[in-house]
Scaffold this motif. Structure first.
Motif, PDB file in Angstrom:
ATOM      1  N   SER A   1       0.833  -1.201   0.000  1.00 35.98           N
ATOM      2  CA  SER A   1       0.000   0.000   0.000  1.00 35.98           C
ATOM      3  C   SER A   1       0.867   1.250   0.000  1.00 35.98           C
ATOM      4  CB  SER A   1      -0.898   0.000   1.238  1.00 35.98           C
ATOM      5  OG  SER A   1      -1.412   1.271   1.483  1.00 35.98           O
ATOM      6  N   LYS A   2       0.529   2.187  -0.869  1.00 38.57           N
ATOM      7  CA  LYS A   2       1.289   3.442  -0.883  1.00 38.57           C
ATOM      8  C   LYS A   2       1.127   4.187   0.434  1.00 38.57           C
ATOM      9  CE  LYS A   2       1.895   5.569  -4.697  1.00 38.57           C
ATOM     10  NZ  LYS A   2       1.737   6.343  -5.941  1.00 38.57           N
ATOM     11  N   TRP A   3      -0.073   4.060   1.059  1.00 40.37           N
ATOM     12  CA  TRP A   3      -0.259   4.678   2.379  1.00 40.37           C
ATOM     13  C   TRP A   3       0.713   4.080   3.394  1.00 40.37           C
ATOM     14  CZ3 TRP A   3      -0.705   7.997   5.805  1.00 40.37           C
ATOM     15  CH2 TRP A   3      -0.984   7.693   7.121  1.00 40.37           C
ATOM     16  N   ALA A   4       0.929   2.747   3.322  1.00 42.04           N
ATOM     17  CA  ALA A   4       1.879   2.108   4.245  1.00 42.04           C
ATOM     18  C   ALA A   4       3.281   2.677   4.030  1.00 42.04           C
ATOM     19  CB  ALA A   4       1.877   0.596   4.051  1.00 42.04           C
ATOM     20  N   ASN A   5       3.649   2.926   2.779  1.00 42.69           N
ATOM     21  CA  ASN A   5       4.965   3.511   2.505  1.00 42.69           C
ATOM     22  C   ASN A   5       5.075   4.923   3.061  1.00 42.69           C
ATOM     23  OD1 ASN A   5       5.723   1.211   1.123  1.00 42.69           O
ATOM     24  ND2 ASN A   5       5.089   2.008  -0.877  1.00 42.69           N
ATOM     25  N   ILE A   6       4.006   5.714   2.882  1.00 41.95           N
ATOM     26  CA  ILE A   6       3.986   7.067   3.432  1.00 41.95           C
ATOM     27  C   ILE A   6       4.117   7.023   4.951  1.00 41.95           C
ATOM     28  CG2 ILE A   6       2.530   9.105   3.793  1.00 41.95           C
ATOM     29  CD1 ILE A   6       1.352   8.568   1.005  1.00 41.95           C
ATOM     30  N   LYS A   7       3.400   6.072   5.559  1.00 42.05           N
ATOM     31  CA  LYS A   7       3.424   5.966   7.022  1.00 42.05           C
ATOM     32  C   LYS A   7       4.823   5.600   7.521  1.00 42.05           C
ATOM     33  CE  LYS A   7       0.827   4.056  10.871  1.00 42.05           C
ATOM     34  NZ  LYS A   7      -0.304   3.211  11.287  1.00 42.05           N
ATOM     35  N   ARG A   8       5.511   4.724   6.791  1.00 41.86           N
ATOM     36  CA  ARG A   8       6.875   4.363   7.193  1.00 41.86           C
ATOM     37  C   ARG A   8       7.792   5.575   7.152  1.00 41.86           C
ATOM     38  NH1 ARG A   8       6.101  -0.858   4.645  1.00 41.86           N
ATOM     39  NH2 ARG A   8       6.675   0.024   2.629  1.00 41.86           N
ATOM     40  N   GLN A   9       7.659   6.370   6.092  1.00 45.75           N
ATOM     41  CA  GLN A   9       8.491   7.566   5.972  1.00 45.75           C
ATOM     42  C   GLN A   9       8.178   8.561   7.085  1.00 45.75           C
ATOM     43  OE1 GLN A   9       7.555   8.778   2.002  1.00 45.75           O
ATOM     44  NE2 GLN A   9       8.579   7.031   1.063  1.00 45.75           N
ATOM     45  N   LYS A  10       6.875   8.728   7.390  1.00 42.70           N
ATOM     46  CA  LYS A  10       6.471   9.630   8.469  1.00 42.70           C
ATOM     47  C   LYS A  10       7.029   9.160   9.808  1.00 42.70           C
ATOM     48  CE  LYS A  10       2.128  10.487   8.770  1.00 42.70           C
ATOM     49  NZ  LYS A  10       2.249  11.794   9.448  1.00 42.70           N
TER      50      LYS A  10
ATOM     51  N   ASN B   1      -8.210  -6.398   3.178  1.00 40.54           N
ATOM     52  CA  ASN B   1      -8.341  -5.902   1.807  1.00 40.54           C
ATOM     53  C   ASN B   1      -8.173  -4.384   1.812  1.00 40.54           C
ATOM     54  OD1 ASN B   1      -9.261  -8.375   0.186  1.00 40.54           O
ATOM     55  ND2 ASN B   1     -10.739  -8.349   1.872  1.00 40.54           N
ATOM     56  N   TYR B   2      -7.841  -3.842   0.637  1.00 40.78           N
ATOM     57  CA  TYR B   2      -7.642  -2.403   0.527  1.00 40.78           C
ATOM     58  C   TYR B   2      -8.669  -1.771  -0.414  1.00 40.78           C
ATOM     59  CZ  TYR B   2      -3.176  -2.613   2.931  1.00 40.78           C
ATOM     60  OH  TYR B   2      -2.205  -2.774   3.880  1.00 40.78           O
ATOM     61  N   ILE B   3      -9.045  -0.540  -0.083  1.00 39.92           N
ATOM     62  CA  ILE B   3      -9.863   0.278  -0.969  1.00 39.92           C
ATOM     63  C   ILE B   3      -8.922   1.162  -1.772  1.00 39.92           C
ATOM     64  CG2 ILE B   3     -11.566   2.147  -1.076  1.00 39.92           C
ATOM     65  CD1 ILE B   3     -12.821   1.036   1.463  1.00 39.92           C
ATOM     66  N   GLU B   4      -9.015   1.083  -3.097  1.00 33.83           N
ATOM     67  CA  GLU B   4      -8.135   1.883  -3.950  1.00 33.83           C
ATOM     68  C   GLU B   4      -8.689   3.296  -4.095  1.00 33.83           C
ATOM     69  OE1 GLU B   4      -7.796  -0.350  -7.559  1.00 33.83           O
ATOM     70  OE2 GLU B   4      -6.261  -1.673  -6.732  1.00 33.83           O
ATOM     71  N   ILE B   5      -7.837   4.280  -3.821  1.00 36.65           N
ATOM     72  CA  ILE B   5      -8.234   5.686  -3.891  1.00 36.65           C
ATOM     73  C   ILE B   5      -7.468   6.355  -5.036  1.00 36.65           C
ATOM     74  CG2 ILE B   5      -8.342   7.884  -2.654  1.00 36.65           C
ATOM     75  CD1 ILE B   5     -10.129   5.756  -1.427  1.00 36.65           C
ATOM     76  N   ASN B   6      -8.200   6.857  -6.025  1.00 40.66           N
ATOM     77  CA  ASN B   6      -7.538   7.557  -7.130  1.00 40.66           C
ATOM     78  C   ASN B   6      -8.050   8.975  -7.325  1.00 40.66           C
ATOM     79  OD1 ASN B   6     -10.038   7.105  -8.228  1.00 40.66           O
ATOM     80  ND2 ASN B   6      -9.342   5.587  -9.733  1.00 40.66           N
ATOM     81  N   ASP B   7      -8.926   9.422  -6.422  1.00 37.77           N
ATOM     82  CA  ASP B   7      -9.453  10.780  -6.496  1.00 37.77           C
ATOM     83  C   ASP B   7      -8.587  11.699  -5.630  1.00 37.77           C
ATOM     84  OD1 ASP B   7     -11.459  12.876  -4.976  1.00 37.77           O
ATOM     85  OD2 ASP B   7     -11.934  12.638  -7.104  1.00 37.77           O
ATOM     86  N   PRO B   8      -8.003  12.752  -6.210  1.00 38.95           N
ATOM     87  CA  PRO B   8      -7.108  13.634  -5.435  1.00 38.95           C
ATOM     88  C   PRO B   8      -7.779  14.269  -4.222  1.00 38.95           C
ATOM     89  CG  PRO B   8      -6.894  14.075  -7.782  1.00 38.95           C
ATOM     90  CD  PRO B   8      -8.061  13.148  -7.627  1.00 38.95           C
TER      91      PRO B   8
END
Length: 246
Positions: free
Chosen positions: A5-14, A209-216
Motif C-alpha cells: 500500500s502506498k499509504w503504508a509507505n507514506i506511514k513508514r516515511q512519516k 483488503n484495501y480500498i483503492e483511492i484515485n481521487d485527489p
C-alpha cells in the motif's frame, strides 16, 4: 500484503521523521508503562516490555525516563494517572475503515478529540466492532540492510514466518517479516541469531483488503485525517485500509 500500500509507505516515511519529535517520546513512554503493568516489570521475562524499551532507546529517550516509565507500570512510582488501553473504530471518506489504538487517562477527552478529527475530515467515529473485522493482528519484524531474497525466503521458512515484503524506498532498504501474534518472539529471536539487523518488532493490525483511492480530493481528506489522528497525544497507532493509486 500490507506494505504494498502506498499509504503504508507514506506511514513508514512519516514514522522515521516522527521518531525525532516529542510526541513519540510520550507514546513510547506510555507503551513501556502498559507493558510493565500487563506483565512482569523485567524486560528479560517480558517480551512486550523489552520491545517497548528497545523502541524507546532507538528514539533517544533517556534511561532515567525509561526507568521511571517501568516504575509507573510496576506501581512503584507515585503517580495518580491511570492509563487505559482503548481501541476506536471509524470510517474515513469513501468508506475507508480506520482502526485507532490509544492509551489515555481520560477516555472522554480522547473520544472527543478523535471524533473531532473524523468530523473535520469527512469521516465519522463508529461503534466498537464496526471495522475491526476487516483487520487481522500480526507480528511484524522490521529488518534493515540490503537483502538477498532467496536467502530471506529460506530463513522465513526455517523461522516459521508467515510472509515477508522487501522494502526499497529511496532512503531505506530492508524488509518486513510477518508472523502470527503467538510466534513473534520466536521468529524475532531466530532472525537475530541469523545475524539480521532487526530494527523494530511490533504487533500491528493488517487490513484484509484495501480500498483503492484515485481521487485527489479523497486522497487529501484521508491523509489529513491520518495526520489529525496521529497528532493526538493519546493515540498510539492508526491503521487504515486504503491504497493511493498513481
Amino acid at each position: 500484503m500490507a506494505g504494498h500500500s502506498k499509504w503504508a509507505n507514506i506511514k513508514r516515511q512519516k514514522a522515521r521523521v516522527d521518531a525525532k519529535k516529542g510526541k513519540t517520546f510520550t507514546q513510547l513512554s506510555r507503551a513501556i508503562i502498559v507493558a510493565a503493568r500487563n506483565g512482569i516489570p523485567d524486560p528479560d521475562g517480558n517480551f512486550q516490555l523489552r520491545t517497548a524499551i528497545e523502541k524507546a532507546k532507538s528514539a533517544g529517550i533517556p534511561n532515567e525516563n525509561i526507568e521511571r516509565a517501568i516504575a509507573k507500570g510496576a506501581g512503584t512510582y507515585n503517580d495518580d494517572s491511570i492509563l487505559e488501553e482503548i481501541r476506536y473504530e471509524g470510517y474515513g471518506i469513501g468508506g475507508v475503515a480506520v482502526l485507532i489504538e490509544a492509551l489515555t487517562d481520560n477516555r472522554n477527552r480522547t473520544a472527543a478529540d478523535i471524533r473531532a478529527a473524523f468530523s473535520k475530515n469527512g469521516g465519522n467515529l463508529g461503534e466498537t466492532g464496526c471495522v475491526s473485522w476487516m483487520f487481522e493482528q500480526k507480528g511484524v519484524i522490521v529488518i534493515e540492510g540490503e537483502l538477498e531474497e532467496d536467502n530471506l525466503l529460506e530463513v522465513c521458512l526455517n523461522a516459521d514466518a508467515q510472509s515477508y515484503e522487501i522494502i526499497n524506498d529511496e532512503d531505506y532498504q530492508g524488509a518486513e517479516i510477518f508472523t502470527s501474534v503467538e510466534t513473534l518472539e520466536q521468529v524475532n529471536s531466530f532472525f537475530q541469531n541469523q545475524g539480521f539487523n532487526v530494527k523494530e518488532t511490533e504487533l500491528r493490525w493488517i487490513p484484509n483488503n484495501y480500498i483503492e483511492i484515485n481521487d485527489p480530493e479523497q486522497t487529501k481528506f484521508l491523509l489529513r485525517l491520518m495526520d489529525a489522528l496521529e497528532s493526538l497525544d493519546d493515540v498510539q497507532n492508526v491503521t487504515a485500509n486504503f491504497d493511493i493509486l498513481d
